[in-house]
Design a protein around this motif. Sequence first.
Motif, PDB file in Angstrom:
ATOM      1  N   UNK A   1      56.075  75.711  41.207  1.00 10.88           N
ATOM      2  CA  UNK A   1      57.329  76.085  40.552  1.00 10.88           C
ATOM      3  C   UNK A   1      57.955  77.249  41.304  1.00 10.88           C
ATOM      4  N   UNK A   2      59.234  77.111  41.604  1.00 14.23           N
ATOM      5  CA  UNK A   2      59.967  78.170  42.301  1.00 14.23           C
ATOM      6  C   UNK A   2      61.310  78.313  41.598  1.00 14.23           C
ATOM      7  N   UNK A   3      61.532  79.451  40.966  1.00 12.60           N
ATOM      8  CA  UNK A   3      62.724  79.612  40.144  1.00 12.60           C
ATOM      9  C   UNK A   3      63.317  80.996  40.305  1.00 12.60           C
TER      10      UNK A   3
ATOM     11  N   UNK B   1      63.160  86.178  42.152  1.00 10.29           N
ATOM     12  CA  UNK B   1      62.520  84.895  42.372  1.00 10.29           C
ATOM     13  C   UNK B   1      61.110  84.940  41.793  1.00 10.29           C
ATOM     14  N   UNK B   2      60.680  83.835  41.226  1.00  7.27           N
ATOM     15  CA  UNK B   2      59.327  83.719  40.667  1.00  7.27           C
ATOM     16  C   UNK B   2      58.726  82.407  41.172  1.00  7.27           C
ATOM     17  N   UNK B   3      57.665  82.528  41.960  1.00  7.16           N
ATOM     18  CA  UNK B   3      57.013  81.350  42.529  1.00  7.16           C
ATOM     19  C   UNK B   3      55.595  81.257  41.983  1.00  7.16           C
ATOM     20  N   UNK B   4      55.251  80.089  41.471  1.00  7.81           N
ATOM     21  CA  UNK B   4      53.923  79.839  40.900  1.00  7.81           C
ATOM     22  C   UNK B   4      53.169  78.900  41.841  1.00  7.81           C
TER      23      UNK B   4
ATOM     24  N   UNK C   1      64.702  91.158  51.424  1.00  4.58           N
ATOM     25  CA  UNK C   1      64.461  89.837  50.842  1.00  4.58           C
ATOM     26  C   UNK C   1      64.195  88.830  51.928  1.00  4.58           C
ATOM     27  N   UNK C   2      63.157  88.012  51.705  1.00  2.00           N
ATOM     28  CA  UNK C   2      62.977  86.858  52.561  1.00  2.00           C
ATOM     29  C   UNK C   2      62.733  85.686  51.666  1.00  2.00           C
ATOM     30  N   UNK C   3      63.713  84.815  51.545  1.00  2.00           N
ATOM     31  CA  UNK C   3      63.561  83.690  50.659  1.00  2.00           C
ATOM     32  C   UNK C   3      62.913  82.553  51.400  1.00  2.00           C
ATOM     33  N   UNK C   4      62.496  81.518  50.622  1.00  2.00           N
ATOM     34  CA  UNK C   4      61.686  80.443  51.134  1.00  2.00           C
ATOM     35  C   UNK C   4      60.477  81.061  51.778  1.00  2.00           C
ATOM     36  N   UNK C   5      59.546  81.577  50.912  1.00  6.78           N
ATOM     37  CA  UNK C   5      58.390  82.292  51.433  1.00  6.78           C
ATOM     38  C   UNK C   5      57.793  81.525  52.592  1.00  6.78           C
TER      39      UNK C   5
ATOM     40  N   UNK D   1      45.518  82.459  34.587  1.00 12.95           N
ATOM     41  CA  UNK D   1      44.689  81.257  34.569  1.00 12.95           C
ATOM     42  C   UNK D   1      44.248  80.932  35.985  1.00 12.95           C
ATOM     43  N   UNK D   2      44.622  79.749  36.476  1.00 17.12           N
ATOM     44  CA  UNK D   2      44.295  79.348  37.833  1.00 17.12           C
ATOM     45  C   UNK D   2      45.519  79.359  38.737  1.00 17.12           C
ATOM     46  N   UNK D   3      46.547  80.112  38.341  1.00 18.11           N
ATOM     47  CA  UNK D   3      47.776  80.193  39.122  1.00 18.11           C
ATOM     48  C   UNK D   3      47.921  81.568  39.764  1.00 18.11           C
ATOM     49  N   UNK D   4      48.562  81.589  40.923  1.00 18.69           N
ATOM     50  CA  UNK D   4      48.984  82.832  41.560  1.00 18.69           C
ATOM     51  C   UNK D   4      50.500  82.900  41.424  1.00 18.69           C
ATOM     52  N   UNK D   5      50.993  83.972  40.806  1.00 14.34           N
ATOM     53  CA  UNK D   5      52.426  84.117  40.547  1.00 14.34           C
ATOM     54  C   UNK D   5      52.954  85.279  41.380  1.00 14.34           C
ATOM     55  N   UNK D   6      53.970  84.991  42.184  1.00 12.23           N
ATOM     56  CA  UNK D   6      54.566  86.000  43.056  1.00 12.23           C
ATOM     57  C   UNK D   6      56.013  86.203  42.650  1.00 12.23           C
ATOM     58  N   UNK D   7      56.375  87.435  42.350  1.00  8.41           N
ATOM     59  CA  UNK D   7      57.747  87.802  42.029  1.00  8.41           C
ATOM     60  C   UNK D   7      58.351  88.533  43.212  1.00  8.41           C
ATOM     61  N   UNK D   8      59.543  88.105  43.609  1.00  9.76           N
ATOM     62  CA  UNK D   8      60.204  88.660  44.789  1.00  9.76           C
ATOM     63  C   UNK D   8      61.634  89.034  44.451  1.00  9.76           C
ATOM     64  N   UNK D   9      62.180  90.057  45.118  1.00 11.68           N
ATOM     65  CA  UNK D   9      63.558  90.458  44.826  1.00 11.68           C
ATOM     66  C   UNK D   9      64.558  89.434  45.332  1.00 11.68           C
ATOM     67  N   UNK D  10      65.719  89.439  44.705  1.00 11.36           N
ATOM     68  CA  UNK D  10      66.808  88.553  45.085  1.00 11.36           C
ATOM     69  C   UNK D  10      67.999  89.381  45.542  1.00 11.36           C
TER      70      UNK D  10
END
Length: 289
Positions: free
Chosen positions: A227-229, A210-213, A276-280, A194-203
Amino acid sequence: MIHSRLARGPGRPRRAVLVAAGAAVGAVLAAGLAGCGDSGDLHGAGATPTAVGPTRLWPQLPPASTPAIDYGEADTETVRGITAPGDDIHDVDPVAVVRAEIAAHPDEYSGPHAMYAETVRQLQDCGKRGARAGKCPILQAYYRDLTGDGKDDMVLGIRFPAHQLAVRVYAFLHHRLVQVMGTSDSVVSVELAGRDVIIRSPSTLPGYEFRTVWSWDPHQNAMLAARDEILRVGPPTPPGSPTPTPSVSPSRTSPPSRTSSSSLSLSLPQPPSLTLSRSPTLSPSASGS
Protein backbone atom coordinates in the motif's frame (compact mmCIF):
# COMPACT_ATOMS: atom_id res chain seq x y z
CA MET A 1 -67.77 -32.52 44.70
CA ILE A 2 -69.07 -30.05 47.32
CA HIS A 3 -65.73 -30.15 49.04
CA SER A 4 -64.03 -29.43 45.72
CA ARG A 5 -66.23 -26.38 45.04
CA LEU A 6 -65.66 -25.00 48.51
CA ALA A 7 -61.90 -25.46 48.13
CA ARG A 8 -61.83 -23.46 44.87
CA GLY A 9 -64.37 -20.86 45.91
CA PRO A 10 -62.12 -18.49 47.91
CA GLY A 11 -59.61 -18.33 45.02
CA ARG A 12 -62.00 -16.87 42.45
CA PRO A 13 -62.54 -13.38 43.99
CA ARG A 14 -58.74 -12.99 44.47
CA ARG A 15 -58.14 -13.71 40.76
CA ALA A 16 -60.74 -11.15 39.73
CA VAL A 17 -59.08 -8.51 41.91
CA LEU A 18 -55.66 -9.22 40.31
CA VAL A 19 -57.13 -8.92 36.80
CA ALA A 20 -58.75 -5.62 37.68
CA ALA A 21 -55.55 -4.29 39.22
CA GLY A 22 -53.54 -5.34 36.16
CA ALA A 23 -55.93 -3.52 33.88
CA ALA A 24 -55.60 -0.36 35.95
CA VAL A 25 -51.79 -0.49 35.85
CA GLY A 26 -51.91 -1.05 32.08
CA ALA A 27 -54.09 2.00 31.65
CA VAL A 28 -51.67 4.13 33.67
CA LEU A 29 -48.68 2.94 31.64
CA ALA A 30 -50.50 3.53 28.38
CA ALA A 31 -51.32 7.07 29.47
CA GLY A 32 -47.70 7.67 30.41
CA LEU A 33 -46.40 6.40 27.10
CA ALA A 34 -48.90 8.49 25.22
CA GLY A 35 -47.48 11.54 26.96
CA CYS A 36 -44.00 10.88 25.48
CA GLY A 37 -45.21 11.97 22.06
CA ASP A 38 -43.33 9.13 20.26
CA SER A 39 -45.17 6.06 19.12
CA GLY A 40 -41.94 4.18 18.39
CA ASP A 41 -42.74 3.84 14.69
CA LEU A 42 -39.96 3.75 12.08
CA HIS A 43 -39.18 7.01 10.33
CA GLY A 44 -37.70 7.39 6.85
CA ALA A 45 -34.19 8.77 6.59
CA GLY A 46 -34.63 10.04 3.07
CA ALA A 47 -33.89 8.57 -0.30
CA THR A 48 -31.01 6.08 -0.52
CA PRO A 49 -28.44 6.89 -3.22
CA THR A 50 -28.40 4.38 -6.03
CA ALA A 51 -25.26 2.24 -6.07
CA VAL A 52 -23.13 2.96 -9.13
CA GLY A 53 -20.51 0.49 -10.24
CA PRO A 54 -17.13 1.45 -11.73
CA THR A 55 -17.15 2.56 -15.35
CA ARG A 56 -14.29 1.41 -17.52
CA LEU A 57 -12.83 4.19 -19.63
CA TRP A 58 -11.46 3.63 -23.12
CA PRO A 59 -12.33 -0.07 -23.23
CA GLN A 60 -10.93 -0.29 -26.75
CA LEU A 61 -7.36 0.12 -25.47
CA PRO A 62 -5.51 -3.21 -25.23
CA PRO A 63 -4.38 -4.02 -21.66
CA ALA A 64 -0.65 -3.65 -21.04
CA SER A 65 1.26 -6.80 -20.20
CA THR A 66 4.57 -5.25 -19.04
CA PRO A 67 5.33 -2.20 -16.89
CA ALA A 68 6.72 0.95 -18.48
CA ILE A 69 9.42 1.13 -15.80
CA ASP A 70 10.91 -1.74 -13.85
CA TYR A 71 11.06 -0.52 -10.26
CA GLY A 72 12.55 -3.81 -9.06
CA GLU A 73 9.94 -4.03 -6.33
CA ALA A 74 10.39 -7.78 -5.88
CA ASP A 75 14.18 -7.88 -6.19
CA THR A 76 16.04 -9.82 -3.54
CA GLU A 77 19.72 -10.43 -2.97
CA THR A 78 21.66 -13.13 -1.18
CA VAL A 79 24.37 -11.77 1.12
CA ARG A 80 27.45 -13.81 0.42
CA GLY A 81 29.67 -15.03 3.21
CA ILE A 82 27.28 -14.33 6.10
CA THR A 83 26.00 -17.29 8.12
CA ALA A 84 24.76 -17.92 11.65
CA PRO A 85 24.43 -21.05 13.78
CA GLY A 86 20.91 -22.43 13.46
CA ASP A 87 20.03 -19.56 11.10
CA ASP A 88 19.65 -17.33 14.17
CA ILE A 89 19.67 -13.83 12.73
CA HIS A 90 20.41 -12.37 16.16
CA ASP A 91 23.94 -13.70 15.69
CA VAL A 92 24.45 -11.75 12.45
CA ASP A 93 26.61 -8.63 12.72
CA PRO A 94 24.92 -5.80 10.76
CA VAL A 95 28.27 -4.11 10.14
CA ALA A 96 29.51 -7.28 8.49
CA VAL A 97 26.39 -7.29 6.32
CA VAL A 98 27.06 -3.70 5.24
CA ARG A 99 30.65 -4.46 4.40
CA ALA A 100 29.59 -7.52 2.40
CA GLU A 101 27.24 -5.36 0.35
CA ILE A 102 29.92 -2.75 -0.23
CA ALA A 103 32.19 -5.47 -1.55
CA ALA A 104 29.38 -6.77 -3.80
CA HIS A 105 28.61 -3.31 -5.24
CA PRO A 106 31.91 -1.39 -5.48
CA ASP A 107 30.63 1.03 -8.12
CA GLU A 108 28.01 2.39 -5.77
CA TYR A 109 30.28 2.74 -2.76
CA SER A 110 33.78 3.33 -4.05
CA GLY A 111 33.65 3.96 -7.80
CA PRO A 112 34.41 7.34 -9.40
CA HIS A 113 30.71 8.23 -9.41
CA ALA A 114 29.79 6.41 -6.19
CA MET A 115 26.80 7.96 -4.45
CA TYR A 116 27.73 6.52 -1.07
CA ALA A 117 31.45 7.14 -0.77
CA GLU A 118 30.78 9.31 2.29
CA THR A 119 28.89 6.43 3.90
CA VAL A 120 31.88 4.14 3.39
CA ARG A 121 34.14 6.67 5.12
CA GLN A 122 31.70 6.95 8.02
CA LEU A 123 31.81 3.18 8.51
CA GLN A 124 35.25 3.65 10.01
CA ASP A 125 33.48 5.07 13.08
CA CYS A 126 31.53 1.84 13.58
CA GLY A 127 33.08 -0.36 16.24
CA LYS A 128 32.57 -4.06 16.64
CA ARG A 129 28.91 -5.10 16.50
CA GLY A 130 27.98 -1.72 15.06
CA ALA A 131 28.77 0.50 18.01
CA ARG A 132 27.04 3.78 17.20
CA ALA A 133 29.96 6.05 18.02
CA GLY A 134 31.01 9.16 16.16
CA LYS A 135 29.49 9.34 12.69
CA CYS A 136 28.72 5.66 12.30
CA PRO A 137 25.72 5.62 9.91
CA ILE A 138 24.39 2.25 11.01
CA LEU A 139 21.32 2.45 13.23
CA GLN A 140 20.06 0.00 15.81
CA ALA A 141 18.76 -3.29 14.46
CA TYR A 142 15.19 -4.38 15.19
CA TYR A 143 13.95 -7.96 15.18
CA ARG A 144 10.51 -9.27 14.27
CA ASP A 145 9.05 -12.25 12.41
CA LEU A 146 7.98 -10.52 9.20
CA THR A 147 7.98 -13.56 6.91
CA GLY A 148 5.66 -15.68 9.05
CA ASP A 149 8.03 -18.63 9.43
CA GLY A 150 8.20 -18.33 13.22
CA LYS A 151 11.77 -16.96 13.23
CA ASP A 152 12.87 -13.38 13.74
CA ASP A 153 13.98 -11.33 10.76
CA MET A 154 16.18 -8.24 10.97
CA VAL A 155 15.20 -4.66 10.09
CA LEU A 156 18.19 -2.45 9.41
CA GLY A 157 18.53 1.27 8.85
CA ILE A 158 21.48 3.27 7.57
CA ARG A 159 21.86 7.00 7.09
CA PHE A 160 22.76 8.09 3.58
CA PRO A 161 23.78 11.53 2.32
CA ALA A 162 21.14 14.24 1.72
CA HIS A 163 19.07 13.18 4.74
CA GLN A 164 18.17 9.84 3.18
CA LEU A 165 17.48 6.74 5.25
CA ALA A 166 17.90 3.26 3.81
CA VAL A 167 15.60 0.60 5.25
CA ARG A 168 16.40 -3.07 4.78
CA VAL A 169 14.89 -6.35 5.88
CA TYR A 170 16.97 -9.52 6.03
CA ALA A 171 15.80 -13.07 6.55
CA PHE A 172 17.28 -16.54 6.42
CA LEU A 173 15.70 -18.41 3.51
CA HIS A 174 16.88 -21.96 2.86
CA HIS A 175 19.89 -21.37 5.14
CA ARG A 176 21.00 -18.28 3.22
CA LEU A 177 20.87 -14.68 4.43
CA VAL A 178 18.70 -12.80 1.94
CA GLN A 179 17.82 -9.13 1.67
CA VAL A 180 14.05 -9.33 1.11
CA MET A 181 13.39 -5.58 1.20
CA GLY A 182 15.50 -2.58 0.34
CA THR A 183 14.42 1.04 -0.09
CA SER A 184 15.68 4.53 0.70
CA ASP A 185 13.83 7.80 1.09
CA SER A 186 13.56 10.95 3.15
CA VAL A 187 11.86 9.55 6.22
CA VAL A 188 9.61 10.96 8.93
CA SER A 189 9.34 7.66 10.82
CA VAL A 190 9.60 3.90 10.45
CA GLU A 191 7.19 1.60 12.29
CA LEU A 192 6.60 -2.10 12.76
CA ALA A 193 2.92 -3.06 12.90
CA GLY A 194 2.27 -6.78 13.09
CA ARG A 195 4.23 -8.19 10.15
CA ASP A 196 4.31 -4.91 8.22
CA VAL A 197 6.99 -2.24 7.89
CA ILE A 198 5.41 1.21 7.60
CA ILE A 199 7.46 4.13 6.29
CA ARG A 200 6.19 7.71 6.47
CA SER A 201 7.87 10.24 4.19
CA PRO A 202 7.40 13.98 3.67
CA SER A 203 5.53 15.32 0.68
CA THR A 204 6.00 18.49 -1.33
CA LEU A 205 2.32 19.18 -0.64
CA PRO A 206 2.06 21.16 2.61
CA GLY A 207 0.15 19.23 5.29
CA TYR A 208 0.50 15.84 3.57
CA GLU A 209 2.74 12.78 3.96
CA PHE A 210 3.36 9.62 2.03
CA ARG A 211 2.68 6.34 3.85
CA THR A 212 4.04 3.11 2.39
CA VAL A 213 3.24 -0.29 3.90
CA TRP A 214 5.65 -3.11 3.07
CA SER A 215 4.30 -6.64 3.54
CA TRP A 216 5.68 -10.12 3.01
CA ASP A 217 4.55 -11.84 -0.18
CA PRO A 218 5.12 -15.62 -0.03
CA HIS A 219 4.76 -15.94 -3.81
CA GLN A 220 7.67 -13.56 -4.47
CA ASN A 221 9.61 -14.40 -1.30
CA ALA A 222 10.02 -10.66 -0.83
CA MET A 223 8.56 -7.71 1.03
CA LEU A 224 6.39 -5.72 -1.39
CA ALA A 225 5.04 -2.18 -1.15
CA ALA A 226 1.49 -3.45 -0.68
CA ARG A 227 0.00 0.00 0.00
CA ASP A 228 1.32 3.41 -0.99
CA GLU A 229 -0.85 6.40 -0.17
CA ILE A 230 -0.74 10.11 0.50
CA LEU A 231 -2.42 11.27 3.70
CA ARG A 232 -3.39 14.60 5.16
CA VAL A 233 -1.61 14.96 8.50
CA GLY A 234 -1.94 18.60 9.43
CA PRO A 235 -2.74 22.16 8.37
CA PRO A 236 -1.03 23.57 5.29
CA THR A 237 2.28 25.33 5.73
CA PRO A 238 1.76 29.10 6.07
CA PRO A 239 2.48 31.08 2.89
CA GLY A 240 6.14 31.99 2.53
CA SER A 241 7.38 28.93 4.43
CA PRO A 242 10.05 26.84 2.66
CA THR A 243 8.70 23.75 0.89
CA PRO A 244 10.71 20.50 0.71
CA THR A 245 12.19 20.06 -2.75
CA PRO A 246 12.67 16.71 -4.48
CA SER A 247 16.18 15.30 -4.50
CA VAL A 248 17.88 12.33 -6.07
CA SER A 249 17.36 9.31 -3.86
CA PRO A 250 20.05 6.71 -3.29
CA SER A 251 19.07 3.36 -4.67
CA ARG A 252 21.21 1.21 -2.44
CA THR A 253 20.81 0.67 1.28
CA SER A 254 22.93 -0.93 3.94
CA PRO A 255 22.16 -2.50 7.31
CA PRO A 256 22.48 -1.29 10.95
CA SER A 257 23.78 -2.31 14.34
CA ARG A 258 22.90 -5.42 16.29
CA THR A 259 20.67 -4.71 19.26
CA SER A 260 17.69 -6.86 20.12
CA SER A 261 14.57 -4.80 20.74
CA SER A 262 10.86 -5.37 21.06
CA SER A 263 10.00 -1.77 20.24
CA LEU A 264 7.14 -1.44 17.81
CA SER A 265 8.23 1.81 16.19
CA LEU A 266 11.31 3.85 15.43
CA SER A 267 10.89 7.61 15.28
CA LEU A 268 13.79 9.35 13.66
CA PRO A 269 15.14 12.78 14.57
CA GLN A 270 14.18 15.33 11.95
CA PRO A 271 16.93 17.26 10.19
CA PRO A 272 16.38 21.01 9.90
CA SER A 273 15.34 20.61 6.27
CA LEU A 274 14.05 17.36 4.84
CA THR A 275 14.20 16.57 1.15
CA LEU A 276 11.66 14.47 -0.69
CA SER A 277 12.32 11.50 -2.87
CA ARG A 278 9.16 9.91 -4.09
CA SER A 279 8.83 6.43 -5.53
CA PRO A 280 11.16 5.03 -2.88
CA THR A 281 14.12 3.60 -4.68
CA LEU A 282 14.74 -0.07 -4.38
CA SER A 283 18.10 -1.65 -4.00
CA PRO A 284 19.69 -3.07 -7.09
CA SER A 285 19.56 -6.77 -6.78
CA ALA A 286 21.90 -9.50 -7.63
CA SER A 287 20.11 -12.75 -8.25
CA GLY A 288 18.37 -13.94 -5.13
CA SER A 289 18.76 -17.50 -6.23
